[in-house]
Design an enzyme around this catalytic site. Structure first.
Site, PDB file in Angstrom:
ATOM      1  N   GLU A 153      -0.110  -1.302  -0.069  1.00 31.23           N
ATOM      2  CA  GLU A 153      -1.016  -0.544  -1.190  1.00 31.23           C
ATOM      3  C   GLU A 153       0.145  -0.318  -1.700  1.00 31.23           C
ATOM      4  O   GLU A 153       1.161   0.236  -1.864  1.00 31.23           O
ATOM      5  CB  GLU A 153      -1.851   0.804  -0.607  1.00 31.23           C
ATOM      6  CG  GLU A 153      -1.400   1.442   0.325  1.00 31.23           C
ATOM      7  CD  GLU A 153      -2.245   2.641  -0.061  1.00 31.23           C
ATOM      8  OE1 GLU A 153      -3.598   2.257  -0.628  1.00 31.23           O
ATOM      9  OE2 GLU A 153      -2.138   3.516   1.223  1.00 31.23           O
ATOM     10  N   ASN A 155      -0.287   3.081  -4.008  1.00 27.42           N
ATOM     11  CA  ASN A 155      -0.701   4.771  -4.171  1.00 27.42           C
ATOM     12  C   ASN A 155      -0.352   5.057  -5.934  1.00 27.42           C
ATOM     13  O   ASN A 155       0.874   5.525  -5.971  1.00 27.42           O
ATOM     14  CB  ASN A 155       0.152   5.708  -3.459  1.00 27.42           C
ATOM     15  CG  ASN A 155      -0.152   4.946  -1.840  1.00 27.42           C
ATOM     16  OD1 ASN A 155      -1.117   5.125  -1.368  1.00 27.42           O
ATOM     17  ND2 ASN A 155       0.695   4.673  -1.673  1.00 27.42           N
ATOM     18  N   LYS A 339      -7.937   0.273  -4.501  1.00 20.90           N
ATOM     19  CA  LYS A 339      -7.756  -1.324  -3.665  1.00 20.90           C
ATOM     20  C   LYS A 339      -8.264  -2.396  -4.633  1.00 20.90           C
ATOM     21  O   LYS A 339      -8.003  -3.331  -4.392  1.00 20.90           O
ATOM     22  CB  LYS A 339      -8.734  -1.576  -1.901  1.00 20.90           C
ATOM     23  CG  LYS A 339      -7.453  -0.430  -1.350  1.00 20.90           C
ATOM     24  CD  LYS A 339      -7.147  -0.027  -0.328  1.00 20.90           C
ATOM     25  CE  LYS A 339      -6.399   0.599   0.287  1.00 20.90           C
ATOM     26  NZ  LYS A 339      -6.515   2.020   0.246  1.00 20.90           N
ATOM     27  N   LYS A 404     -11.377  -3.906   3.803  1.00 27.33           N
ATOM     28  CA  LYS A 404     -10.838  -2.008   3.448  1.00 27.33           C
ATOM     29  C   LYS A 404     -11.797  -1.886   2.644  1.00 27.33           C
ATOM     30  O   LYS A 404     -11.932  -2.726   1.391  1.00 27.33           O
ATOM     31  CB  LYS A 404      -9.482  -2.303   2.744  1.00 27.33           C
ATOM     32  CG  LYS A 404      -8.146  -2.886   3.114  1.00 27.33           C
ATOM     33  CD  LYS A 404      -6.922  -2.121   2.876  1.00 27.33           C
ATOM     34  CE  LYS A 404      -5.918  -2.670   3.192  1.00 27.33           C
ATOM     35  NZ  LYS A 404      -4.709  -1.944   2.302  1.00 27.33           N
ATOM     36  N   GLU A 408      -9.092   5.858  -0.187  1.00 24.22           N
ATOM     37  CA  GLU A 408      -8.003   6.927   0.578  1.00 24.22           C
ATOM     38  C   GLU A 408      -7.950   7.399   1.654  1.00 24.22           C
ATOM     39  O   GLU A 408      -8.507   8.150   2.035  1.00 24.22           O
ATOM     40  CB  GLU A 408      -7.112   7.140  -0.794  1.00 24.22           C
ATOM     41  CG  GLU A 408      -6.829   7.151  -1.779  1.00 24.22           C
ATOM     42  CD  GLU A 408      -5.920   5.359  -2.144  1.00 24.22           C
ATOM     43  OE1 GLU A 408      -5.485   4.812  -1.507  1.00 24.22           O
ATOM     44  OE2 GLU A 408      -6.663   3.690  -2.906  1.00 24.22           O
ATOM     45  N   ARG A 505       7.808   4.894   7.362  1.00 23.78           N
ATOM     46  CA  ARG A 505       7.081   5.587   8.331  1.00 23.78           C
ATOM     47  C   ARG A 505       7.555   4.277   9.779  1.00 23.78           C
ATOM     48  O   ARG A 505       6.784   3.149   9.255  1.00 23.78           O
ATOM     49  CB  ARG A 505       5.839   5.644   8.128  1.00 23.78           C
ATOM     50  CG  ARG A 505       5.806   6.782   7.134  1.00 23.78           C
ATOM     51  CD  ARG A 505       4.189   6.978   7.002  1.00 23.78           C
ATOM     52  NE  ARG A 505       4.109   5.601   5.650  1.00 23.78           N
ATOM     53  CZ  ARG A 505       2.652   5.562   5.106  1.00 23.78           C
ATOM     54  NH1 ARG A 505       1.755   6.617   4.891  1.00 23.78           N
ATOM     55  NH2 ARG A 505       2.830   4.912   4.514  1.00 23.78           N
TER      56      ARG A 505
HETATM   57  P1  ADP Z   1      -4.743   4.310   2.478  1.00 23.31           P
HETATM   58  O1  ADP Z   1      -5.424   4.488   1.753  1.00 23.31           O
HETATM   59  O2  ADP Z   1      -6.526   4.942   3.969  1.00 23.31           O
HETATM   60  O3  ADP Z   1      -3.342   4.355   3.372  1.00 23.31           O
HETATM   61  P2  ADP Z   1      -4.013   1.417   3.834  1.00 23.31           P
HETATM   62  O4  ADP Z   1      -4.158   0.280   2.655  1.00 23.31           O
HETATM   63  O5  ADP Z   1      -2.279   1.419   3.336  1.00 23.31           O
HETATM   64  O6  ADP Z   1      -4.752   2.362   3.025  1.00 23.31           O
HETATM   65  O7  ADP Z   1      -3.826   1.187   5.167  1.00 23.31           O
HETATM   66  C1  ADP Z   1      -3.482   1.750   6.252  1.00 23.31           C
HETATM   67  C2  ADP Z   1      -2.824   1.055   7.394  1.00 23.31           C
HETATM   68  O8  ADP Z   1      -3.453  -0.062   7.537  1.00 23.31           O
HETATM   69  C3  ADP Z   1      -1.525   0.850   6.407  1.00 23.31           C
HETATM   70  O9  ADP Z   1      -0.819   1.711   6.826  1.00 23.31           O
HETATM   71  C4  ADP Z   1      -1.236  -0.357   7.600  1.00 23.31           C
HETATM   72  O10 ADP Z   1      -0.282   0.495   8.200  1.00 23.31           O
HETATM   73  C5  ADP Z   1      -2.356  -1.048   7.982  1.00 23.31           C
HETATM   74  N1  ADP Z   1      -2.054  -2.323   6.576  1.00 23.31           N
HETATM   75  C6  ADP Z   1      -2.982  -2.012   5.941  1.00 23.31           C
HETATM   76  N2  ADP Z   1      -3.058  -3.181   5.173  1.00 23.31           N
HETATM   77  C7  ADP Z   1      -2.319  -3.674   6.336  1.00 23.31           C
HETATM   78  C8  ADP Z   1      -1.989  -5.780   6.355  1.00 23.31           C
HETATM   79  N3  ADP Z   1      -2.864  -6.696   5.040  1.00 23.31           N
HETATM   80  N4  ADP Z   1      -1.503  -6.086   7.516  1.00 23.31           N
HETATM   81  C9  ADP Z   1      -1.582  -4.995   8.530  1.00 23.31           C
HETATM   82  N5  ADP Z   1      -1.791  -3.651   7.888  1.00 23.31           N
HETATM   83  C10 ADP Z   1      -2.372  -3.319   6.731  1.00 23.31           C
HETATM   84 MG    MG Z   2      -1.444   3.430   3.094  1.00 23.02          MG
END
Ligand code: ADP
Ligand code: MG
Length: 531
Positions: A153, A155, A339, A404, A408, A505
């Protein structure tokens, strides 16, 4: 990439020496968090004075050097991209309009923009402190495929952990552990000064904030008032030391007065001048007779619906947005990070990336950005949306995807085989379907490492997520049709644009969410290796 020789074996005495070094260095240097209520109940620490070490890995995690360089090399173009999106009000409008009926939070954010636009924006500059998050991907179809980066993603608000990431790099690096005898001699093959990059994040972020502060110009009040930067925060905040690393640097390196203001006290403690300048004035509660003019508002709160418990909270966001202070981020920049926008860019066949970047970036750079996308689909009535609904409702195909919502902050995603049952709970309400995006799963290779969190060592297979920070200050061209003129300028209206450091991380490979603050992972630093 599980390497049998990494991390190095540590005899019990050596591991306990390593741990005592990590514990003490972390507290000495503020690599720390406030403990959750679950860990230290209120009756044990009623004044919430205690702090504990931040969750960290014992060793830096192996990370492919070429992927690390590529992620950093494309960040300036990513900054350009999101500045261009935030500036293009017409484009954002047609994205947001599709979400308004299905997503109250997005609708309210958009409303703040409309209200300010009606009155006219008095601040044309926006500051972006961005973080583009990636995981390593290897094409399973190709033999000996090379690792590439795939974006999780992007941010645009409260991109956190910059302060702690600089510190964990220092902890793992030659500045500390690697220069003591806490790492065994056998680790030198991997862990050495050439493989552990310097992490400039704290300095880069505060340098960007100081740049925005000076771009604000002299006080617009008469008589002139001292200027300050305001951090908008939540209380309590477990990740407070990450934020304090930035405010301390602003105060000591740049001598800029910096204050923390809880989101819930915005309307109480700030006011806007009644003249046409709409200067934001702040009186610190501890010194009510002094008045500061706010040059920059840095949001570390306001990204989650839970930060807006009442209509007054929305009044507060509007109040800040209509002021003359530079916002990091502006409402439009916040919306650009949704998103849905990421999906619009990454849906196979989408023209938007090229449209946004063709003026400022080379075709090669646009390809390199596109190479970081995995397929992301809407769940709507478009041909791509219908295809996605087929993929998401069949357990045999949904296994390769994550669903999703437009939120956030962690904990909201639905993974793989659970997607069909979840969608079934939404019933026939297609509006609810449309508030989600479907994203191909990235499957990073597992590594081995040890994580020290809440006083315990966890050992096992882990996966990493690399974030690259970007700082960008640009003119919006408010007052010009659609912000076009500033965007048409040769520099794209951009005054400052830099890649600003990195964050690694690491989480257990079995857990599905990666946020350290959410309780599942650790801050880490990369130990670069050639594949
Ligand atoms: P947030 O806004 O909650 O941080 P993210 O899109 O970063 O949303 O998703 C949270 C977590 O989910 C990420 O840190 C990652 O570990 C996992 N994740 C998100 N998208 C993917 C993906 N396409 N493939 C694998 N893991 C994912
Ligand atoms: Mg994230």
């Amino acid at each position: 990439m599980v390497t049998s020789s990494y991390p190095p074996e540590t005899a019990p005495e050596l591991e306990s020496y390593l741990l005592s070094n990590i514990k003490d260095w972390s507290i000495l240097n503020g690599l720390a968090v406030r403990p959750s209520i679950d860990l230290i109940p209120l009756d044990v620490d009623p004044s919430r004075s205690l702090a504990i070490t931040a969750p960290v890995t014992l060793f830096p995690s192996l990370f492919p050097s070429a992927c690390f360089s590529e992620a950093r090399a494309i960040q300036q173009a990513y900054n350009e991209l999101y500045a261009a999106i935030a500036r293009d009000r017409e484009w954002l409008k047609q994205i947001v309009e599709r979400l308004i009926e299905v997503d109250d939070f997005i609708a309210k954010l958009w409303n703040v923009h409309l209200e300010v636009e009606k009155e006219g924006y008095v601040q044309d500059l926006s500051l972006g402190i961005f973080r583009s998050d990636y995981m390593i991907h290897k094409d399973p179809e190709v033999r000996d495929a090379k690792s590439t980066i795939k974006q999780v993603e992007f941010n645009t608000i409260a991109s956190s952990f910059g302060g702690l990431s600089t510190k964990v790099s220092q902890l793992h690096s030659g500045r500390y552990l690697n220069s003591t005898t806490a790492y065994p001699p056998s680790s030198k093959e991997h862990i050495n000064s050439a493989s552990l990059p310097e992490n400039p994040t704290t300095d880069s972020l505060t340098n960007g904030m100081a740049f925005a502060h000076s771009a604000y110009g002299p006080s617009k009040s008469s008589p002139e008032l001292p200027l300050c930067i305001l951090f908008i925060v939540t209380i309590p905040e477990s990740n407070i030391f990450d934020q304090l690393a930035l405010s301390a640097s602003l105060q000591t390196t740049y001598s800029i007065p910096t204050f923390r203001l809880p989101f819930s006290l915005i309307l109480d403690k700030t006011s806007i001048s009644t003249d046409e300048n709409r200067v934001l004035l702040y009186s610190p509660p501890h010194s009510p007779d002094s008045v500061y003019e706010v040059s920059l508002i840095y949001f570390r709160a306001g990204y989650s619906p839970s930060h807006y418990p009442s209509p007054a909270s929305w009044q507060a966001r509007l109040h800040l947005e209509r002021s003359a202070a530079i916002k990091c981020p502006s409402i439009l920049t916040h919306l650009a990070g949704s998103k849905k926008v990421q999906q619009e860019l990454a849906t196979p066949g989408s023209p938007h990336l090229t449209n946004f970047l063709s003026r400022t970036s080379s075709a090669d750079m646009i390809d390199r950005i596109r190479n970081t996308f995995t397929a992301i689909y809407p769940l709507d009535a478009t041909p791509e949306g219908k295809h996605a609904i087929t993929l998401a409702t069949d357990p045999s195909t949904s296994a390769n995807y994550v669903l999703k919502p437009q939120r956030e902050g962690g904990g909201n995603n639905i993974y793989g085989s659970k997607i069909p049952a979840f969608l079934a709970t939404l019933g026939d309400d297609r509006q609810k379907w449309r508030s989600h995006i479907l994203m191909e799963l990235i499957r990073p290779p597992t590594l081995r490492n040890k994580i020290f969190r809440n006083g315990e060592v966890q050992s096992g297979e882990v996966i990493g997520e690399l974030g690259i920070y970007g700082v960008c200050l640009w003119r919006n061209g408010h007052g010009e049709a659609g912000g076009k003129k500033a965007g048409d300028a040769k520099d794209g209206g951009v005054l400052e644009n830099r890649e600003a450091g990195f964050l690694l991380r690491t989480k257990g490979s079995e857990s599905e969410e990666g946020g350290v603050a959410a309780g599942f992972g650790a801050v880490d630093s990369p130990c670069l290796v050639d594949e």
